[in-house]
Scaffold this motif. Sequence first.
Motif, PDB file in Angstrom:
ATOM      1  N   LEU A  19       0.662  -1.207   0.023  1.00 50.54           N
ATOM      2  CA  LEU A  19       0.378  -0.168  -0.229  1.00 50.54           C
ATOM      3  C   LEU A  19       0.530   1.532   0.113  1.00 50.54           C
ATOM      4  O   LEU A  19       0.516   2.482  -0.759  1.00 50.54           O
ATOM      5  N   TYR A  20       2.353   1.347   0.792  1.00 53.42           N
ATOM      6  CA  TYR A  20       2.974   2.422   0.924  1.00 53.42           C
ATOM      7  C   TYR A  20       4.020   1.861   0.684  1.00 53.42           C
ATOM      8  O   TYR A  20       4.404   0.906   1.299  1.00 53.42           O
ATOM      9  N   GLU A  21       5.958   2.476   0.395  1.00 49.68           N
ATOM     10  CA  GLU A  21       6.344   2.115   0.177  1.00 49.68           C
ATOM     11  C   GLU A  21       7.957   3.434   0.316  1.00 49.68           C
ATOM     12  O   GLU A  21       7.167   4.559  -0.124  1.00 49.68           O
ATOM     13  N   ASP A  22       8.455   3.608   1.326  1.00 47.15           N
ATOM     14  CA  ASP A  22       9.475   4.781   0.810  1.00 47.15           C
ATOM     15  C   ASP A  22      11.338   4.485   1.245  1.00 47.15           C
ATOM     16  O   ASP A  22      10.846   3.136   1.644  1.00 47.15           O
ATOM     17  N   SER A  23      11.802   4.722   2.567  1.00 50.99           N
ATOM     18  CA  SER A  23      12.817   4.650   2.090  1.00 50.99           C
ATOM     19  C   SER A  23      13.426   3.497   3.742  1.00 50.99           C
ATOM     20  O   SER A  23      14.082   3.059   3.504  1.00 50.99           O
ATOM     21  N   ASN A  24      12.824   4.189   4.540  1.00 55.54           N
ATOM     22  CA  ASN A  24      12.002   3.388   6.292  1.00 55.54           C
ATOM     23  C   ASN A  24      10.923   1.926   6.098  1.00 55.54           C
ATOM     24  O   ASN A  24      11.849   1.468   7.017  1.00 55.54           O
ATOM     25  N   TYR A  25       9.889   2.511   5.729  1.00 55.86           N
ATOM     26  CA  TYR A  25       9.205   1.141   5.860  1.00 55.86           C
ATOM     27  C   TYR A  25       8.320   0.474   4.873  1.00 55.86           C
ATOM     28  O   TYR A  25       8.126   1.620   3.727  1.00 55.86           O
ATOM     29  N   LEU A  26       7.470   0.412   4.675  1.00 59.46           N
ATOM     30  CA  LEU A  26       7.175  -0.939   3.695  1.00 59.46           C
ATOM     31  C   LEU A  26       5.383  -1.262   4.700  1.00 59.46           C
ATOM     32  O   LEU A  26       5.497  -1.302   5.944  1.00 59.46           O
ATOM     33  N   ILE A  27       3.799  -0.930   4.182  1.00 63.00           N
ATOM     34  CA  ILE A  27       2.574  -0.986   4.199  1.00 63.00           C
ATOM     35  C   ILE A  27       2.130  -2.077   3.819  1.00 63.00           C
ATOM     36  O   ILE A  27       1.950  -1.771   2.265  1.00 63.00           O
ATOM     37  N   VAL A  28       2.149  -2.819   3.964  1.00 58.95           N
ATOM     38  CA  VAL A  28       1.166  -3.974   3.752  1.00 58.95           C
ATOM     39  C   VAL A  28      -0.209  -4.221   3.878  1.00 58.95           C
ATOM     40  O   VAL A  28      -0.729  -4.130   4.789  1.00 58.95           O
ATOM     41  N   ASN A  29      -1.262  -4.430   3.163  1.00 61.59           N
ATOM     42  CA  ASN A  29      -2.625  -5.125   3.102  1.00 61.59           C
ATOM     43  C   ASN A  29      -2.484  -6.781   3.864  1.00 61.59           C
ATOM     44  O   ASN A  29      -2.256  -8.049   2.800  1.00 61.59           O
ATOM     45  N   LYS A  30      -1.846  -7.258   5.138  1.00 59.69           N
ATOM     46  CA  LYS A  30      -2.003  -8.510   4.685  1.00 59.69           C
ATOM     47  C   LYS A  30      -3.499  -9.528   5.149  1.00 59.69           C
ATOM     48  O   LYS A  30      -3.815  -9.101   5.783  1.00 59.69           O
ATOM     49  N   PRO A  31      -3.201 -10.388   4.535  1.00 59.63           N
ATOM     50  CA  PRO A  31      -4.440 -11.542   3.609  1.00 59.63           C
ATOM     51  C   PRO A  31      -5.011 -12.315   5.227  1.00 59.63           C
ATOM     52  O   PRO A  31      -4.336 -12.316   5.683  1.00 59.63           O
TER      53      PRO A  31
END
Length: 159
Positions: A19-31
Amino acid sequence: GNFHFHEQSILFHDLPEILYEDSNYLIVNKPAGVDVLENPAVGRVHNSLPGLLHQKGFTDLKPAHRLDCPVSGIVCCGKTSKDTKRLSRRMELGQTNKTYIARVLVPEKGLPSLPLIIEHPLSFDKTKSLAFVDTNHGKASKTTIVECCENVVNDGTAV
């Protein structure tokens, strides 16, 4: 010594959506059905969130919080241990909010007036993936229901 285990299967076909990514973080939709952390004791390493994200090329991600295996939803991951600690600390300090959406069975008398506050100690039965009220050994829990998104549908449930 060496040991061999069979990876437990999961009930979906798609990899977690980024859903979102930058140099520090990754935001995901977990099934739903995917463990947030690797869990070799029950045969969930490759089919855990880190294992599935490794298939997408992310090798050292650390989830900053848990989301129960049967639950789908957003998981915030740090790309380094420092990033993960920063996210976790914000959650501990109450600088973030979690919102859950659930489909619930509606009593025959209809929906209660809102907001509805439920405060009961809860325990979790891992064999049934079920939370339950446990007045003797449960962890303090507070749930506030602030709105009902849909009217009752034909199966007697509402979101």
